[in-house]
Design an enzyme around this catalytic site. Structure first.
Site, PDB file in Angstrom:
ATOM      1  N   ARG A 194       0.838  -1.207   0.000  1.00  0.00           N
ATOM      2  CA  ARG A 194       0.000   0.000   0.000  1.00  0.00           C
ATOM      3  C   ARG A 194       0.869   1.252   0.000  1.00  0.00           C
ATOM      4  O   ARG A 194       0.568   2.236  -0.687  1.00  0.00           O
ATOM      5  CB  ARG A 194      -0.936  -0.016   1.210  1.00  0.00           C
ATOM      6  CG  ARG A 194      -2.112  -0.972   1.059  1.00  0.00           C
ATOM      7  CD  ARG A 194      -3.111  -0.809   2.185  1.00  0.00           C
ATOM      8  NE  ARG A 194      -2.620  -1.363   3.440  1.00  0.00           N
ATOM      9  CZ  ARG A 194      -2.842  -2.609   3.855  1.00  0.00           C
ATOM     10  NH1 ARG A 194      -3.542  -3.442   3.110  1.00  0.00           N
ATOM     11  NH2 ARG A 194      -2.375  -3.023   5.025  1.00  0.00           N
ATOM     12  N   PHE A 227     -11.096  -5.373  -6.418  1.00  0.00           N
ATOM     13  CA  PHE A 227     -11.205  -6.228  -5.240  1.00  0.00           C
ATOM     14  C   PHE A 227     -10.773  -5.409  -4.024  1.00  0.00           C
ATOM     15  O   PHE A 227      -9.918  -5.812  -3.236  1.00  0.00           O
ATOM     16  CB  PHE A 227     -10.345  -7.493  -5.387  1.00  0.00           C
ATOM     17  CG  PHE A 227     -10.548  -8.206  -6.694  1.00  0.00           C
ATOM     18  CD1 PHE A 227     -11.637  -9.043  -6.878  1.00  0.00           C
ATOM     19  CD2 PHE A 227      -9.658  -8.030  -7.751  1.00  0.00           C
ATOM     20  CE1 PHE A 227     -11.834  -9.697  -8.092  1.00  0.00           C
ATOM     21  CE2 PHE A 227      -9.838  -8.681  -8.961  1.00  0.00           C
ATOM     22  CZ  PHE A 227     -10.933  -9.521  -9.141  1.00  0.00           C
ATOM     23  N   ASP A 282     -15.579  -3.510  -5.806  1.00  0.00           N
ATOM     24  CA  ASP A 282     -15.666  -4.735  -5.017  1.00  0.00           C
ATOM     25  C   ASP A 282     -17.068  -5.328  -5.165  1.00  0.00           C
ATOM     26  O   ASP A 282     -18.026  -4.613  -5.466  1.00  0.00           O
ATOM     27  CB  ASP A 282     -15.362  -4.458  -3.546  1.00  0.00           C
ATOM     28  CG  ASP A 282     -14.975  -5.710  -2.772  1.00  0.00           C
ATOM     29  OD1 ASP A 282     -13.775  -6.049  -2.753  1.00  0.00           O
ATOM     30  OD2 ASP A 282     -15.874  -6.362  -2.206  1.00  0.00           O
ATOM     31  N   ALA A 307     -16.068  -7.874 -10.832  1.00  0.00           N
ATOM     32  CA  ALA A 307     -14.938  -7.151 -11.423  1.00  0.00           C
ATOM     33  C   ALA A 307     -14.699  -7.562 -12.872  1.00  0.00           C
ATOM     34  O   ALA A 307     -14.438  -6.708 -13.736  1.00  0.00           O
ATOM     35  CB  ALA A 307     -13.682  -7.368 -10.596  1.00  0.00           C
ATOM     36  N   ASP A 310      -5.924  -7.058  -6.527  1.00  0.00           N
ATOM     37  CA  ASP A 310      -5.640  -7.858  -5.330  1.00  0.00           C
ATOM     38  C   ASP A 310      -6.804  -8.830  -5.092  1.00  0.00           C
ATOM     39  O   ASP A 310      -7.566  -8.685  -4.130  1.00  0.00           O
ATOM     40  CB  ASP A 310      -5.429  -6.948  -4.114  1.00  0.00           C
ATOM     41  CG  ASP A 310      -4.981  -7.724  -2.881  1.00  0.00           C
ATOM     42  OD1 ASP A 310      -4.460  -8.837  -3.030  1.00  0.00           O
ATOM     43  OD2 ASP A 310      -5.172  -7.212  -1.760  1.00  0.00           O
ATOM     44  N   CYS A 335      -2.439 -14.128  -3.796  1.00  0.00           N
ATOM     45  CA  CYS A 335      -2.213 -14.558  -2.415  1.00  0.00           C
ATOM     46  C   CYS A 335      -2.338 -16.068  -2.280  1.00  0.00           C
ATOM     47  O   CYS A 335      -2.484 -16.593  -1.173  1.00  0.00           O
ATOM     48  CB  CYS A 335      -3.198 -13.858  -1.465  1.00  0.00           C
ATOM     49  SG  CYS A 335      -4.925 -14.253  -1.785  1.00  0.00           S
TER      50      CYS A 335
END
Length: 297
Positions: free
Chosen positions: A113, A129, A151, A181, A201, A241
């Protein structure tokens, strides 16, 4: 920041224990039967080490079922507000520790960030997201001209709005868009909409090795959609992730997406999880978060 991870499971020699601190609230997760056995001892240690902190258990993760354990959320000690206020690199956030993702916030993206905020000055930013707006708010802190938070969760976007207000950013500096999205990005491409900086993300697409091929298609699709929306000279911050997604494969997926989008890109930096999410040498799976900062021609 006054929010950080204190215990990172295997990489801190405590497999199955996650412990995060948000201001004066401790939030822990027990993911294995072994840690469940030591629950009372863990609580006693936390009460001793942090006598002024409230304690919340967020063992509401489906992996517990594999250990024969039921999910559990419980206030263990003290009083915990609905939203806990934290600060990070000059940005204020309200965190839903009771029902938010993970233990309430994506602490692992702290450094990333900050990286976004450092290149956001004057930019038209899209945060896909977005959850409660972390990357977008960091971009506004860095001087972004405008941020679009996208989102699928209306409650998450509502909290993003409260986070905007908590930082004193102008109401017209941020737009919230709720929906899928993939479809929205395709529609914006047809409309000719463009951005200077895009953050991707997405949630974890890979739950098992069997789902890797399907997940790879998802990552390629969303990166393709984003690359089509970037202005020449724009920057893409793209993440996975998924622990089963290897760095080389992720780079290849983004490269294939750029090829199909007819764009050229160069990796400016490789991105990973913050330092309070360490990776033990014998546990390479701990390096689950990988990202690329790409300059797109």
């Amino acid at each position: 920041s006054n929010a950080l991870r204190l215990v990172h499971s295997e990489s801190d020699d405590l497999p199955g224990l996650i412990l995060d601190r948000y201001a004066n609230v401790l939030v822990f997760q027990l993911l294995t039967a072994g840690m469940e056995f030591w629950r009372e001892a863990i609580i006693g240690a936390l009460r001793s080490l942090f006598p002024e902190d409230a304690i919340l258990e967020r063992s509401d993760v489906d992996v517990r079922a594999k250990e024969g354990l039921a999910e559990r959320i419980a206030i263990v000690h003290g009083e915990i507000p609905d939203l806990v206020r934290i600060h990070e690199n000059g940005v204020n956030f309200l965190v839903d520790v009771h029902g938010g993702h993970k233990t309430g916030f994506y602490l692992d993206q702290r450094d990333n960030r900050l990286a976004v905020s450092r290149v956001a000055s004057g930019a038209e930013v899209l945060n896909c997201f977005s959850y409660t707006g972390g990357f977008g708010l960091a971009a506004l802190r860095g001087g972004a001209a405008h941020v679009t938070q996208l989102d699928a969760s209306a409650p998450a976007l509502a909290l993003a709005e409260r986070n905007r207000e908590a930082n004193g950013f102008a109401a017209d500096s941020m737009t919230k868009v709720c929906g899928d999205a993939f479809q929205i990005l395709r529609n914006w491409h047809k409309e000719g909409r463009t951005f200077d900086l895009i953050v991707l993300d997405p949630p974890k697409f890979v739950d098992s090795k069997a789902s890797l091929n399907r997940a790879s298609r998802g990552y390629k699709d969303v990166n393709l959609c984003a690359l089509r929306l970037l202005k020449p000279g724009g920057r893409l911050f793209t993440f996975s992730c998924s622990g089963l997604m290897e760095d080389g494969l992720f780079q290849k997926i983004v490269a294939d997406a750029a090829l199909d989008a007819g764009r050229n890109g160069r990796i400016l930096h490789r991105l990973t999880q913050a330092g309070d999410h360490p990776v033990a040498l014998p546990f390479p799976e701990g390096a689950y978060l990988k990202g690329l900062k790409v300059l797109v021609d």
